[in-house]
Design a protein around this motif. Structure first.
Motif, PDB file in Angstrom:
ATOM      1  N   GLN A 149      12.951  16.626  46.851  1.00 47.53           N
ATOM      2  CA  GLN A 149      11.601  17.125  46.611  1.00 47.53           C
ATOM      3  C   GLN A 149      10.923  16.349  45.495  1.00 47.53           C
ATOM      4  O   GLN A 149       9.721  16.074  45.564  1.00 47.53           O
ATOM      5  N   ARG A 150      11.674  16.002  44.464  1.00 46.74           N
ATOM      6  CA  ARG A 150      11.069  15.252  43.341  1.00 46.74           C
ATOM      7  C   ARG A 150      10.669  13.844  43.762  1.00 46.74           C
ATOM      8  O   ARG A 150       9.611  13.349  43.370  1.00 46.74           O
ATOM      9  N   THR A 151      11.483  13.196  44.555  1.00 50.47           N
ATOM     10  CA  THR A 151      11.213  11.809  44.925  1.00 50.47           C
ATOM     11  C   THR A 151      10.165  11.695  46.022  1.00 50.47           C
ATOM     12  O   THR A 151       9.517  10.661  46.154  1.00 50.47           O
ATOM     13  N   ALA A 152      10.004  12.750  46.824  1.00 51.73           N
ATOM     14  CA  ALA A 152       9.073  12.669  47.954  1.00 51.73           C
ATOM     15  C   ALA A 152       7.822  13.504  47.756  1.00 51.73           C
ATOM     16  O   ALA A 152       6.970  13.565  48.634  1.00 51.73           O
ATOM     17  N   ALA A 153       7.680  14.129  46.598  1.00 52.94           N
ATOM     18  CA  ALA A 153       6.539  15.022  46.377  1.00 52.94           C
ATOM     19  C   ALA A 153       5.238  14.239  46.368  1.00 52.94           C
ATOM     20  O   ALA A 153       5.116  13.198  45.746  1.00 52.94           O
ATOM     21  N   THR A 154       4.268  14.769  47.089  1.00 57.11           N
ATOM     22  CA  THR A 154       2.938  14.157  47.112  1.00 57.11           C
ATOM     23  C   THR A 154       1.926  15.006  46.365  1.00 57.11           C
ATOM     24  O   THR A 154       0.827  14.557  46.069  1.00 57.11           O
TER      25      THR A 154
ATOM     26  N   ALA B 284       0.367  17.385  47.609  1.00 59.87           N
ATOM     27  CA  ALA B 284      -0.637  17.922  48.526  1.00 59.87           C
ATOM     28  C   ALA B 284      -0.057  18.949  49.476  1.00 59.87           C
ATOM     29  O   ALA B 284      -0.572  20.034  49.617  1.00 59.87           O
ATOM     30  N   GLU B 285       1.023  18.621  50.105  1.00 57.65           N
ATOM     31  CA  GLU B 285       1.576  19.517  51.115  1.00 57.65           C
ATOM     32  C   GLU B 285       3.089  19.401  51.137  1.00 57.65           C
ATOM     33  O   GLU B 285       3.658  18.318  51.052  1.00 57.65           O
ATOM     34  N   LYS B 286       3.738  20.527  51.223  1.00 53.06           N
ATOM     35  CA  LYS B 286       5.203  20.554  51.264  1.00 53.06           C
ATOM     36  C   LYS B 286       5.661  20.263  52.683  1.00 53.06           C
ATOM     37  O   LYS B 286       5.266  20.928  53.622  1.00 53.06           O
ATOM     38  N   SER B 287       6.491  19.233  52.855  1.00 55.18           N
ATOM     39  CA  SER B 287       6.966  18.853  54.178  1.00 55.18           C
ATOM     40  C   SER B 287       8.125  19.739  54.603  1.00 55.18           C
ATOM     41  O   SER B 287       9.004  20.056  53.810  1.00 55.18           O
ATOM     42  N   GLY B 288       8.095  20.137  55.869  1.00 53.65           N
ATOM     43  CA  GLY B 288       9.188  20.940  56.401  1.00 53.65           C
ATOM     44  C   GLY B 288      10.280  20.099  57.018  1.00 53.65           C
ATOM     45  O   GLY B 288      11.320  20.638  57.405  1.00 53.65           O
ATOM     46  N   LEU B 289      10.081  18.772  57.126  1.00 51.60           N
ATOM     47  CA  LEU B 289      11.052  17.937  57.810  1.00 51.60           C
ATOM     48  C   LEU B 289      12.384  17.920  57.082  1.00 51.60           C
ATOM     49  O   LEU B 289      13.448  18.012  57.705  1.00 51.60           O
ATOM     50  N   HIS B 290      12.357  17.798  55.748  1.00 53.77           N
ATOM     51  CA  HIS B 290      13.632  17.754  55.034  1.00 53.77           C
ATOM     52  C   HIS B 290      14.345  19.099  55.114  1.00 53.77           C
ATOM     53  O   HIS B 290      15.571  19.159  55.142  1.00 53.77           O
TER      54      HIS B 290
ATOM     55  N   MET C  69      19.951  29.074  70.384  1.00 56.36           N
ATOM     56  CA  MET C  69      19.083  29.565  69.321  1.00 56.36           C
ATOM     57  C   MET C  69      19.078  28.639  68.108  1.00 56.36           C
ATOM     58  O   MET C  69      18.226  28.770  67.228  1.00 56.36           O
ATOM     59  N   GLU C  70      20.017  27.688  68.057  1.00 55.14           N
ATOM     60  CA  GLU C  70      20.024  26.757  66.932  1.00 55.14           C
ATOM     61  C   GLU C  70      18.894  25.741  67.042  1.00 55.14           C
ATOM     62  O   GLU C  70      18.406  25.236  66.026  1.00 55.14           O
ATOM     63  N   GLY C  71      18.472  25.438  68.262  1.00 56.12           N
ATOM     64  CA  GLY C  71      17.381  24.491  68.454  1.00 56.12           C
ATOM     65  C   GLY C  71      16.091  24.931  67.787  1.00 56.12           C
ATOM     66  O   GLY C  71      15.547  24.211  66.915  1.00 56.12           O
ATOM     67  N   PRO C  72      15.559  26.108  68.148  1.00 51.70           N
ATOM     68  CA  PRO C  72      14.331  26.561  67.480  1.00 51.70           C
ATOM     69  C   PRO C  72      14.530  26.838  66.002  1.00 51.70           C
ATOM     70  O   PRO C  72      13.589  26.717  65.214  1.00 51.70           O
ATOM     71  N   THR C  73      15.751  27.194  65.594  1.00 53.36           N
ATOM     72  CA  THR C  73      16.023  27.404  64.175  1.00 53.36           C
ATOM     73  C   THR C  73      15.840  26.109  63.395  1.00 53.36           C
ATOM     74  O   THR C  73      15.317  26.105  62.275  1.00 53.36           O
ATOM     75  N   VAL C  74      16.228  24.987  63.992  1.00 53.24           N
ATOM     76  CA  VAL C  74      16.074  23.684  63.345  1.00 53.24           C
ATOM     77  C   VAL C  74      14.605  23.283  63.258  1.00 53.24           C
ATOM     78  O   VAL C  74      14.118  22.861  62.195  1.00 53.24           O
ATOM     79  N   VAL C  75      13.875  23.397  64.355  1.00 50.73           N
ATOM     80  CA  VAL C  75      12.515  22.837  64.408  1.00 50.73           C
ATOM     81  C   VAL C  75      11.447  23.780  63.867  1.00 50.73           C
ATOM     82  O   VAL C  75      10.293  23.366  63.713  1.00 50.73           O
ATOM     83  N   ALA C  76      11.790  25.029  63.570  1.00 57.09           N
ATOM     84  CA  ALA C  76      10.779  25.970  63.090  1.00 57.09           C
ATOM     85  C   ALA C  76      10.118  25.480  61.814  1.00 57.09           C
ATOM     86  O   ALA C  76       8.908  25.636  61.626  1.00 57.09           O
ATOM     87  N   ALA C  77      10.902  24.860  60.917  1.00 58.94           N
ATOM     88  CA  ALA C  77      10.329  24.383  59.658  1.00 58.94           C
ATOM     89  C   ALA C  77       9.344  23.246  59.880  1.00 58.94           C
ATOM     90  O   ALA C  77       8.385  23.077  59.121  1.00 58.94           O
TER      91      ALA C  77
ATOM     92  N   VAL D 220      20.265  26.814  52.732  1.00 59.63           N
ATOM     93  CA  VAL D 220      19.160  26.708  53.679  1.00 59.63           C
ATOM     94  C   VAL D 220      18.295  27.965  53.640  1.00 59.63           C
ATOM     95  O   VAL D 220      17.063  27.890  53.771  1.00 59.63           O
ATOM     96  N   LEU D 221      18.907  29.121  53.461  1.00 64.68           N
ATOM     97  CA  LEU D 221      18.126  30.362  53.354  1.00 64.68           C
ATOM     98  C   LEU D 221      17.172  30.298  52.162  1.00 64.68           C
ATOM     99  O   LEU D 221      16.023  30.766  52.242  1.00 64.68           O
ATOM    100  N   VAL D 222      17.625  29.707  51.062  1.00 66.41           N
ATOM    101  CA  VAL D 222      16.749  29.508  49.900  1.00 66.41           C
ATOM    102  C   VAL D 222      15.590  28.591  50.267  1.00 66.41           C
ATOM    103  O   VAL D 222      14.427  28.851  49.919  1.00 66.41           O
ATOM    104  N   GLU D 223      15.884  27.513  50.999  1.00 72.81           N
ATOM    105  CA  GLU D 223      14.848  26.560  51.391  1.00 72.81           C
ATOM    106  C   GLU D 223      13.812  27.207  52.311  1.00 72.81           C
ATOM    107  O   GLU D 223      12.605  26.970  52.173  1.00 72.81           O
ATOM    108  N   LEU D 224      14.264  28.014  53.248  1.00 75.30           N
ATOM    109  CA  LEU D 224      13.338  28.680  54.166  1.00 75.30           C
ATOM    110  C   LEU D 224      12.425  29.641  53.407  1.00 75.30           C
ATOM    111  O   LEU D 224      11.221  29.730  53.694  1.00 75.30           O
ATOM    112  N   ALA D 225      12.980  30.352  52.448  1.00 76.46           N
ATOM    113  CA  ALA D 225      12.167  31.272  51.649  1.00 76.46           C
ATOM    114  C   ALA D 225      11.095  30.512  50.865  1.00 76.46           C
ATOM    115  O   ALA D 225       9.930  30.928  50.806  1.00 76.46           O
ATOM    116  N   GLU D 226      11.477  29.374  50.287  1.00 73.11           N
ATOM    117  CA  GLU D 226      10.509  28.584  49.532  1.00 73.11           C
ATOM    118  C   GLU D 226       9.447  27.974  50.442  1.00 73.11           C
ATOM    119  O   GLU D 226       8.293  27.821  50.043  1.00 73.11           O
TER     120      GLU D 226
END
Length: 309
Positions: free
Chosen positions: A143-148, A150-156, A201-209, A263-269
């Motif tokens: 997050q520190r190295t890729a922060a812009t 403007a917008e938080k990316s969900g890809l990582h 169900m793992e497929g949509p779990t991955v791409v939801a972010a 990952v649960l922490v990341e999803l909450a953030e």
């Protein structure tokens, strides 16, 4: 021109919703009709290379294929508004929370097979803590190295989800590999069917972010994440066929639990980034729905109907 529109704007929403289920039904029907793993007697004298190759095919069917099918829901999820995407992220968190709970039971069961309770505790607690700490530190660095600003990316976050699910998938492969070397072809077949239904169900779990991002990532990211999430079933199959170890199972499951907690922490953030609060009524409902859905798939359908006793 209409062809230049995104797929979720060209295809009816209901089609996007049911298309993955149609593909899933076709794959399951093909497995049931062909019964490709019904007789493993011919593998008794097979070489190690042949066994590993066969387990690679089985792992591909049980891991990568269902994750890829589940990813087909991405256009459907992307067509939702932000409030509903947040709800889908909460559903994903429910799915992951259930998987972590199930793996905790596996850690306890396998730990009970070890002669030393202290070894089991150290392996379990150490695996969870070390994995959570490492992934947390890597996430903060990313997050520190890729922060812009403007917008938080969900890809990582999506990649972290894929890695966590991949660590979980090793445990599935362990079960398949053990049944395979014991010549239990019918059990291998049932495990594959069960894991296909489970892993979709793992497929949509991955791409939801990723669905909340302004632009869709290139297709190669989906391919990589699919392999990360489902591919380790192959690795687990190899390990299960070569080394039946309760200690290894404890370590792998503990690592997966630690990854899922991070990952649960990341999803909450990710939800909190552009929402007033994480816990809304809708998010709470979908979180519980994710837990309930996995309970039905895992404990009712797979263990109750497909693998009774």
């Amino acid at each position: 021109m209409d062809n230049e529109l995104p797929i979720h704007e060209r295809v009816p929403h209901w089609v996007l919703a049911i298309a993955p289920l149609v593909v899933l039904a076709a794959v399951l029907a093909l497995l049931v009709v062909t019964s490709p793993f019904g007789d493993l007697g011919s593998m008794a004298d097979a070489s190690t290379v042949d066994i590993l190759w066969m387990l690679t095919i089985i792992g591909f069917l049980a891991g990568i294929v269902p994750v890829a099918i589940g990813m087909l829901w991405f256009p459907f999820i992307r067509a939702l508004d932000y409030r509903l995407i947040h709800a889908f992220l909460a559903l994903s968190a429910g799915v992951l929370a259930f998987i972590a709970f199930e793996m905790t039971e596996e850690v306890i069961d396998y730990g009970g097979e070890l002669e030393s309770t202290s070894v089991a505790v150290v392996a379990a607690v150490g695996g969870v803590a070390a994995t959570f700490g490492i992934m947390y530190a890597l996430s903060r660095w990313r997050q520190r190295t890729a922060a812009t600003g403007a917008e938080k990316s969900g890809l990582h976050v999506a990649y972290l989800v894929a890695v966590a699910l991949g660590l979980h998938s090793i445990g599935e492969g362990l079960a398949i590999g053990t049944a395979f070397v014991l010549g239990q072809g019918e059990l291998v077949m049932l495990l594959v069917i069960g894991f296909v239904m489970h892993n979709i169900m793992e497929g949509p779990t991955v791409v939801a972010a990723v669905a909340r991002d302004t632009a869709s990532p290139p297709l190669h990211h989906f391919a990589i994440m699919g392999v990360l999430a489902g591919g380790p079933v192959i690795l687990g199959g190899w390990i299960g066929s070569l080394a039946d170890s309760a200690l290894l199972a404890v370590i792998f499951y503990a690592i997966a639990i630690g990854a899922i907690l991070q990952v649960l922490v990341e999803l909450a953030e990710l939800i909190r980034f552009d929402a007033d609060t994480i816990v809304t009524r809708l998010n709470a409902v979908t979180f519980v729905a994710g837990v309930a859905l996995m309970f039905v798939l895992e404990d009712v359908i797979v263990e109750g109907w497909i693998l009774p006793g």
